[in-house]
Scaffold this motif. Structure first.
Motif, PDB file in Angstrom:
ATOM      1  N   UNK A 262      -1.269  15.634   5.745  1.00  0.00           N
ATOM      2  CA  UNK A 262      -2.697  15.603   6.081  1.00  0.00           C
ATOM      3  C   UNK A 262      -3.150  14.157   6.283  1.00  0.00           C
ATOM      4  N   UNK A 263      -2.677  13.261   5.436  1.00  0.00           N
ATOM      5  CA  UNK A 263      -3.022  11.843   5.593  1.00  0.00           C
ATOM      6  C   UNK A 263      -2.516  11.306   6.930  1.00  0.00           C
ATOM      7  N   UNK A 264      -1.267  11.595   7.237  1.00  0.00           N
ATOM      8  CA  UNK A 264      -0.685  11.096   8.479  1.00  0.00           C
ATOM      9  C   UNK A 264      -1.414  11.696   9.688  1.00  0.00           C
ATOM     10  N   UNK A 265      -1.809  12.948   9.588  1.00  0.00           N
ATOM     11  CA  UNK A 265      -2.573  13.586  10.655  1.00  0.00           C
ATOM     12  C   UNK A 265      -3.859  12.821  10.934  1.00  0.00           C
ATOM     13  N   UNK A 266      -4.473  12.284   9.869  1.00  0.00           N
ATOM     14  CA  UNK A 266      -5.716  11.522  10.015  1.00  0.00           C
ATOM     15  C   UNK A 266      -5.467  10.019  10.162  1.00  0.00           C
ATOM     16  N   UNK A 267      -4.230   9.657  10.483  1.00  0.00           N
ATOM     17  CA  UNK A 267      -3.865   8.250  10.708  1.00  0.00           C
ATOM     18  C   UNK A 267      -4.051   7.384   9.460  1.00  0.00           C
ATOM     19  N   UNK A 268      -3.836   7.988   8.295  1.00  0.00           N
ATOM     20  CA  UNK A 268      -3.865   7.251   7.037  1.00  0.00           C
ATOM     21  C   UNK A 268      -2.440   6.977   6.579  1.00  0.00           C
ATOM     22  N   UNK A 269      -2.234   5.851   5.936  1.00  0.00           N
ATOM     23  CA  UNK A 269      -0.955   5.615   5.285  1.00  0.00           C
ATOM     24  C   UNK A 269      -1.000   6.259   3.906  1.00  0.00           C
ATOM     25  N   UNK A 270       0.131   6.812   3.479  1.00  0.00           N
ATOM     26  CA  UNK A 270       0.164   7.483   2.184  1.00  0.00           C
ATOM     27  C   UNK A 270       1.335   6.930   1.372  1.00  0.00           C
ATOM     28  N   UNK A 271       1.058   6.689   0.101  1.00  0.00           N
ATOM     29  CA  UNK A 271       2.056   6.095  -0.793  1.00  0.00           C
ATOM     30  C   UNK A 271       2.308   7.017  -1.987  1.00  0.00           C
ATOM     31  N   UNK A 272       3.580   7.295  -2.231  1.00  0.00           N
ATOM     32  CA  UNK A 272       3.963   8.106  -3.372  1.00  0.00           C
ATOM     33  C   UNK A 272       4.215   7.235  -4.592  1.00  0.00           C
ATOM     34  N   UNK A 273       3.655   7.633  -5.716  1.00  0.00           N
ATOM     35  CA  UNK A 273       3.812   6.891  -6.976  1.00  0.00           C
ATOM     36  C   UNK A 273       4.727   7.715  -7.875  1.00  0.00           C
ATOM     37  N   UNK A 274       5.874   7.157  -8.226  1.00  0.00           N
ATOM     38  CA  UNK A 274       6.870   7.889  -9.003  1.00  0.00           C
ATOM     39  C   UNK A 274       6.591   7.795 -10.502  1.00  0.00           C
ATOM     40  N   UNK A 275       6.966   8.863 -11.213  1.00  0.00           N
ATOM     41  CA  UNK A 275       6.859   8.903 -12.674  1.00  0.00           C
ATOM     42  C   UNK A 275       5.421   8.803 -13.185  1.00  0.00           C
ATOM     43  N   UNK A 276       4.495   9.407 -12.462  1.00  0.00           N
ATOM     44  CA  UNK A 276       3.124   9.499 -12.942  1.00  0.00           C
ATOM     45  C   UNK A 276       2.454   8.166 -13.203  1.00  0.00           C
ATOM     46  N   UNK A 277       1.649   8.139 -14.270  1.00  0.00           N
ATOM     47  CA  UNK A 277       0.896   6.921 -14.586  1.00  0.00           C
ATOM     48  C   UNK A 277       1.811   5.792 -15.059  1.00  0.00           C
ATOM     49  N   UNK A 278       2.969   6.146 -15.625  1.00  0.00           N
ATOM     50  CA  UNK A 278       3.919   5.108 -16.009  1.00  0.00           C
ATOM     51  C   UNK A 278       4.416   4.375 -14.776  1.00  0.00           C
ATOM     52  N   UNK A 279       4.720   5.131 -13.737  1.00  0.00           N
ATOM     53  CA  UNK A 279       5.161   4.516 -12.495  1.00  0.00           C
ATOM     54  C   UNK A 279       4.057   3.706 -11.833  1.00  0.00           C
ATOM     55  N   UNK A 280       2.813   4.137 -12.026  1.00  0.00           N
ATOM     56  CA  UNK A 280       1.684   3.387 -11.484  1.00  0.00           C
ATOM     57  C   UNK A 280       1.608   2.017 -12.149  1.00  0.00           C
ATOM     58  N   UNK A 281       1.728   1.992 -13.448  1.00  0.00           N
ATOM     59  CA  UNK A 281       1.709   0.726 -14.186  1.00  0.00           C
ATOM     60  C   UNK A 281       2.877  -0.170 -13.767  1.00  0.00           C
ATOM     61  N   UNK A 282       4.047   0.459 -13.596  1.00  0.00           N
ATOM     62  CA  UNK A 282       5.259  -0.306 -13.271  1.00  0.00           C
ATOM     63  C   UNK A 282       5.342  -0.696 -11.799  1.00  0.00           C
TER      64      UNK A 282
END
Length: 319
Positions: free
Chosen positions: A26-46
């Motif tokens: 859906x993001x790509x359809x709307x010309x947005x870049x999308x980023x996957x964050x691994x391992x939940x909030x721990x991965x966000x911090x890391x």
């Protein structure tokens, strides 16, 4: 908004991958870049963050679990941990975050929103215990896993003329037990919302005995107590040969059902629309088959309501 992040948090649920796929495409359809964050909030911090492309989410709609993995993170409950997460989001230029998970995951999203970072929640938990939506991603798949187990256990219960207690998951909610018990024809269903005492169950078992019934299935929600302990009490009270099956984490795995894949696709895509509309601190849900959204504050202050009419019906049908 040009960049959106997505993460999964808390216990895994079948259909999370379908939701990740929907968000990404859906993001790509709307010309947005999308980023996957691994391992939940721990991965966000890391800073465990990577850009997702169309191919990144190919062939995952049918897979259980979560492509982005999940982890618990105590550090994110602190102001310092939350700020580290925001710093990482800013570092990657991410302007909005979609959190796929349950109650605990949404509390993290709420804290980020309060600090000025827009988040949208997508409910995914087999427990179906989130207010503001009739169903959560993963519930239907777990339900069908339980029903399959009940059908198989009934075969051996019939063959050996035994009483079986089957303990199912659900935390403090009884939906899995209630729906599976009704669909599986259980003689007794015990849920946290309407607890029967032991004598009620014994009365139904004896009533069955009197008309020649040789086997019974009892479904116990984990929020009521231990299936093993309840099985011991049943045997002591009735002297019936009793066995206990604790289904455990088998309920969280496996390919998502068609219903969960469709639900995840609808909710994930709607979450992107909500971010684009400038919404934040809200959860997308499904009520009466219509997409809705509620503030996270409302979700936390409310309680998911188990359908007690179904509970009454189960008793009427198990006479």
């Amino acid at each position: 908004m040009k960049r959106v992040g997505v993460l999964t948090s808390g216990g895994d649920a079948p259909g999370m991958n379908a939701a990740i796929r929907a968000v990404t495409r859906k993001c790509i359809y709307h010309n947005l870049e999308v980023y996957g964050i691994k391992n939940g909030y721990q991965g966000l911090i890391d800073g465990s963050i990577e850009k997702l492309e169309i191919g990144s989410v190919g062939d995952i709609i049918q897979r259980g679990g979560t492509k982005l993995f999940s982890a618990r993170c105590e550090e994110f409950k602190t102001d310092e941990g939350q700020q580290k997460g925001i710093d990482q989001l800013n570092k990657f230029g991410i302007e909005g975050l979609i959190v796929i998970g349950g109650d605990g995951s949404f509390r993290g999203a709420q804290m980020l929103t309060r600090k000025g970072f827009p988040c949208i929640g997508v409910p995914a938990t087999i427990d179906n215990d989130i207010a503001g939506t009739d169903f959560t991603i993963g519930f239907d798949t777990a339900l069908n896993t339980i029903i399959e187990a009940i059908d198989k256990i009934r075969d051996t219960a019939t063959s050996h003329e035994r009483t079986y207690v089957i303990e199912v998951m659900g935390r403090d909610a009884g939906d899995l037990a209630l729906w599976s018990g009704l669909a599986g024809g259980a003689e007794s269903i015990l849920i946290p919302e309407e607890q029967d005492d032991l004598e009620d169950v014994v009365v139904r078992l004896r009533r069955g005995q009197e008309r020649g019934k040789k086997h019974s299935i009892i479904i116990l929600a984990e929020g009521v107590g231990s299936g093993i302990e309840f099985g011991k009490r049943i045997k002591e009270a009735t002297n019936l040969e009793t066995r206990v099956t604790v289904l455990g984490h088998i309920q969280r795995g496996g390919p998502p059902t068609a219903s969960d894949r469709v639900l995840a696709s609808r909710l994930g895509a709607k979450a992107v629309d909500m971010l684009l509309a400038g919404k934040a601190g809200r959860m997308v849900g499904l009520e009466r088959n219509e997409l809705v959204d509620h503030s996270l504050e409302t979700v936390f202050s409310s309680k998911h309501k188990t359908n007690l009419d179904m509970y009454s019906l189960s008793k009427e049908l198990s006479i």
